[in-house]
Every structure is written in C-alpha cells, then in structure tokens.
Design an enzyme around this catalytic site. Structure first.
Site, mmCIF file in Angstrom:
data_model
loop_
_atom_site.group_PDB
_atom_site.id
_atom_site.type_symbol
_atom_site.label_atom_id
_atom_site.label_comp_id
_atom_site.label_asym_id
_atom_site.label_seq_id
_atom_site.Cartn_x
_atom_site.Cartn_y
_atom_site.Cartn_z
ATOM 1 N N HIS A 197 0.806 -1.229 0.000
ATOM 2 C CA HIS A 197 0.000 0.000 0.000
ATOM 3 C C HIS A 197 0.841 1.282 0.000
ATOM 4 O O HIS A 197 0.451 2.280 -0.557
ATOM 5 C CB HIS A 197 -0.980 0.000 1.181
ATOM 6 C CG HIS A 197 -0.326 0.041 2.525
ATOM 7 N ND1 HIS A 197 0.316 -1.032 3.079
ATOM 8 C CD2 HIS A 197 -0.202 1.048 3.419
ATOM 9 C CE1 HIS A 197 0.785 -0.709 4.270
ATOM 10 N NE2 HIS A 197 0.499 0.555 4.499
ATOM 11 N N ASP A 198 2.010 1.226 0.641
ATOM 12 C CA ASP A 198 2.832 2.444 0.757
ATOM 13 C C ASP A 198 4.058 2.419 -0.149
ATOM 14 O O ASP A 198 5.034 3.123 0.123
ATOM 15 C CB ASP A 198 3.284 2.624 2.213
ATOM 16 C CG ASP A 198 2.245 3.361 3.044
ATOM 17 O OD1 ASP A 198 1.386 4.061 2.455
ATOM 18 O OD2 ASP A 198 2.291 3.237 4.283
ATOM 19 N N LYS A 221 5.984 5.521 -1.125
ATOM 20 C CA LYS A 221 6.880 6.264 -0.224
ATOM 21 C C LYS A 221 8.333 6.181 -0.684
ATOM 22 O O LYS A 221 9.171 6.957 -0.232
ATOM 23 C CB LYS A 221 6.721 5.758 1.212
ATOM 24 C CG LYS A 221 5.419 6.239 1.840
ATOM 25 C CD LYS A 221 5.327 5.861 3.298
ATOM 26 C CE LYS A 221 4.060 6.449 3.921
ATOM 27 N NZ LYS A 221 3.860 5.952 5.297
ATOM 28 N N HIS A 262 2.078 10.136 -1.977
ATOM 29 C CA HIS A 262 2.609 8.766 -2.088
ATOM 30 C C HIS A 262 1.636 7.772 -2.744
ATOM 31 O O HIS A 262 2.099 6.853 -3.427
ATOM 32 C CB HIS A 262 3.183 8.248 -0.754
ATOM 33 C CG HIS A 262 2.174 7.819 0.249
ATOM 34 N ND1 HIS A 262 1.647 8.663 1.195
ATOM 35 C CD2 HIS A 262 1.583 6.614 0.469
ATOM 36 C CE1 HIS A 262 0.799 8.006 1.957
ATOM 37 N NE2 HIS A 262 0.738 6.751 1.539
ATOM 38 N N HIS A 265 -6.015 3.851 -0.188
ATOM 39 C CA HIS A 265 -5.965 3.545 1.246
ATOM 40 C C HIS A 265 -5.992 4.776 2.150
ATOM 41 O O HIS A 265 -6.102 4.646 3.366
ATOM 42 C CB HIS A 265 -4.780 2.628 1.583
ATOM 43 C CG HIS A 265 -3.432 3.270 1.517
ATOM 44 N ND1 HIS A 265 -2.770 3.485 0.325
ATOM 45 C CD2 HIS A 265 -2.619 3.738 2.492
ATOM 46 C CE1 HIS A 265 -1.602 4.050 0.575
ATOM 47 N NE2 HIS A 265 -1.492 4.228 1.879
ATOM 48 N N HIS A 266 -5.914 5.987 1.562
ATOM 49 C CA HIS A 266 -6.061 7.204 2.379
ATOM 50 C C HIS A 266 -7.359 7.950 2.077
ATOM 51 O O HIS A 266 -7.534 9.084 2.515
ATOM 52 C CB HIS A 266 -4.859 8.133 2.189
ATOM 53 C CG HIS A 266 -3.632 7.628 2.902
ATOM 54 N ND1 HIS A 266 -3.516 7.645 4.286
ATOM 55 C CD2 HIS A 266 -2.491 7.069 2.430
ATOM 56 C CE1 HIS A 266 -2.336 7.122 4.624
ATOM 57 N NE2 HIS A 266 -1.704 6.760 3.523
ATOM 58 N N ASP A 320 -4.476 0.070 8.517
ATOM 59 C CA ASP A 320 -3.301 0.943 8.514
ATOM 60 C C ASP A 320 -3.337 1.911 9.702
ATOM 61 O O ASP A 320 -2.343 2.102 10.397
ATOM 62 C CB ASP A 320 -3.273 1.715 7.182
ATOM 63 C CG ASP A 320 -1.905 2.257 6.840
ATOM 64 O OD1 ASP A 320 -0.888 1.675 7.299
ATOM 65 O OD2 ASP A 320 -1.843 3.254 6.097
HETATM 66 FE FE LIG Z 1 -0.088 5.348 3.002
HETATM 67 FE FE LIG Z 2 1.032 1.939 6.126
#
Ligand SMILES: [Fe+2]
Ligand SMILES: [Fe+2]
Length: 254
Positions: free
Chosen positions: A107-108, A111, A136, A163-164, A192
């Site tokens: 998911h990240d 980054k 991200h 996811h955000h 998360d």
């Molecule tokens: Fe994230």
């Molecule tokens: Fe995360």
C-alpha cells in the site's frame, strides 16, 4: 521411461530440448500417453515457476516499501494479516481475501518516491511537506504501472491509490466517498490506522489498546466504512493478537 521423464527435472528438460530440435522422428517414436505426460509435466513445472516468480516479486516490492518507511518494523506483515482477517469477517470470498493479503503490504510503495528527510522527520511537518507525503498513493501508481492486466496487480493498484480515502469524502488523493471507495481500500484504511496507533513510531509512542479501540469506534462513518469498522471493533482482540504476533523486532527484544 515415463516415470523417469516425469520425475527428473534436468533429464526432462533434456528431452524437451530434443523435441524442439529438427529430429522429429524421435517424437513420433514415443507413444501418445508418454508424450502427453511429458507435456503435462512441463506445463506443471512452468506454472509452479510462474507462481513463485509472482509471489517473490510481490514480496520484494513489499519489502522495498517497508525498508524505506520503517526498516526495523514489521508493519507490512501485520497489514497483510489484519487485512486478510477483516476481509474474511466482511464476507469476502477466501480467494479475494487471499489476494488482499498478498497485495496490502504494497500500500505504501509510493513512499519510495518521498525524500528521506521528510518521510523520516521527527516532529511536525509543514504544509508543503505534508502535501508531498500525500502524493505517495499517486507515486505508488507510477511505480506499479497503469493498464495492469493481472487481477492481482489491479488489486495492488486499487489499494495503493485508495488507502487514504475516507468514508466522508475528506481523504486523499481524490476525496472519494462511501462505496465509491473500493472495498479493498476501505479495509486497508482501517488496518493501517489501527497499526499506526497501536505501534510505537519514531514520532510517537504506542497508544494504549483501549484508546485505540475507542478511536476506531468513533471514526465509524467519518474516516471509516461504518460496517467494516463495526466488525473490526467487535473482533478487536483478533487484531491485537495479530499485532502482538508480528510485533516490531526492536521493540520485542527491548
Ligand atoms: Fe499510506
Ligand atoms: Fe502503512
């Protein structure tokens, strides 16, 4: 001959190469059952190899994402396990839940595109820094690619970009609301946040379990899908158990 060919990988590939040569005479001297058996074995070997490549590539991307963000942590392993559990509680099929488990750790991955001095900064972020971090999900899509054809990578992409997002439309990057947010993104969003609150991070200490539960509960219908958040709270001890099972190594030792 049949058993020898099927059980010895190297020898089998030796035969396979032989078939591809111009000496077709040898092919037609085999009986049809032997030839079919060899082809089936070859197909099976290649399927296994492809499955391994797929699995190891996903794990590699997940580790890359985690390494950048939290090199001593096991955040991504926990996200996989929480997401799988919540998917099953929500009634998704075992196959769908397994695909979410495999892809949630990515998911990240975006980054990777955020400079370390911002991503790992202790203390508050200014507006420009926060805006950069909020890019991200889109950076993740640039890494995973567009026009993805495999279902597994499409789910990875969905989770990465959503996811955000928040149930009430106040999330990012698109401000999607309610069920316009794909269920995979809604599931990972809860997991998360739960993990961020219950774990120690460079910029915060771990919240007490009771306070985390209250927070998830209070965000039903605002940050989180109310039905999913309600399931999460009802089975809260399952998620705490997963957290303890995959506790960050540095913290577990110390
Ligand atoms: Fe994230
Ligand atoms: Fe995360």
């Amino acid at each position: 001959m049949d058993a020898d060919v099927g059980n010895h990988h190297t020898e089998y590939y030796g035969f396979s190469y032989y078939f591809c040569s111009s000496t077709c005479q040898q092919v037609f001297s085999l009986d049809p059952d032997t030839y079919l058996g060899m082809q089936m074995q070859r197909f099976h070997d290649r399927s296994l190899e492809l499955e391994l490549v797929r699995k190891e590539t996903l794990e590699c991307l997940s580790r890359a994402a985690e390494f950048k963000d939290n090199e001593t942590g096991r955040h991504t392993s926990r996200i996989a396990a929480y997401s799988h559990r919540l998917s099953l509680l929500a009634g998704l099929s075992p196959d769908h839940a397994a695909r979410i488990r495999e892809t949630a750790p990515m998911h990240d991955v975006g980054k990777i595109g955020i400079p370390d001095h911002i991503l790992l900064k202790r203390g508050g972020l200014n507006t420009a820094e926060r805006k950069l971090i909020e890019q991200h999900p889109e950076m993740g899509i640039r890494i995973l690619g567009t026009n993805l054809r495999s279902e597994i990578m499409q789910i990875a992409s969905t989770i990465t970009i959503t996811h955000h997002e928040k149930w009430d439309g106040s999330g990012y990057p698109y401000g999607l609301r309610e069920e316009a947010i794909p269920v995979e993104g809604r599931i990972v969003a809860i997991c998360d946040v739960f993990d961020a609150l219950i774990s120690e991070r460079p910029y915060k200490s771990a919240w007490p379990v009771k306070k985390v539960r209250t927070c998830i509960d209070s965000e039903q219908g605002s940050h989180f899908d109310p039905a999913l958040a309600s399931l999460f709270v009802q089975h809260f001890s399952d998620f705490v158990e997963i957290h303890d099972q995959f506790r960050d190594i540095a913290h577990a030792n110390g």
